[in-house]
Design a protein around this motif. Sequence first.
Motif: not given
Length: 215
Positions: A11-16, A34-37, A57-64
Amino acid sequence: AYGIVFSGGAASTTEGVILCENEGYGMLQNGGIAAHVDLVGTSNREPAVWVQQSSDFALSGTGTMLSDNALAGIVVVDSTNVRVSDAQISASSLATRIVDVGGSVRVGDGLHLVVDDAAAVRLTNVTLLDNSRAGLLLDFVSGSPAAMDLSSVTVDGTGDALGAIAQDAAGLIPSGAWDTNITRRGATVANDAALAARLDVVGIVGPMFLPPAAM
């Protein structure tokens, strides 16, 4: 030579996180959730993000931003809950993928989804620009997903690039309810309308290319 591998039910999360110029995948997720921002993936020699057999699986964020990756910006295969929002995926280049025994496919898509009727797919505020083959490919292995929500999806391209294509085992799915909230621009308008045959798709990354679960 992969940037990041999540396997063994992680179960993973990342940011930036920035995935740049890897010889293989930018990120490979095998199973797990996984959830990546605000993920950035550029100039990888395989897809920036490859997800398979994942329950969420989730990918979000205006910086993506995923740009200039080979084969696809994102590949999702055999996964059941897929959400991508506020992402820009551009300039995916054509690459050859070996399939089965002695076979190969040529793929160059922004977002390449191969899912079955147990899946839920949600794409919100996603922009797909100048990808070599198609901006968005939805391949429904065994019928349309149980839940599909596409909103504010824009595809644009030049030359013979396709925009947004949906297909199942029987062939192409005509424009209709599924693409109501997709905006096609540039050459994709005419190219999508003229397409007559299904597009090739990829399968999962085999066990021999994955690390042991203990890693």
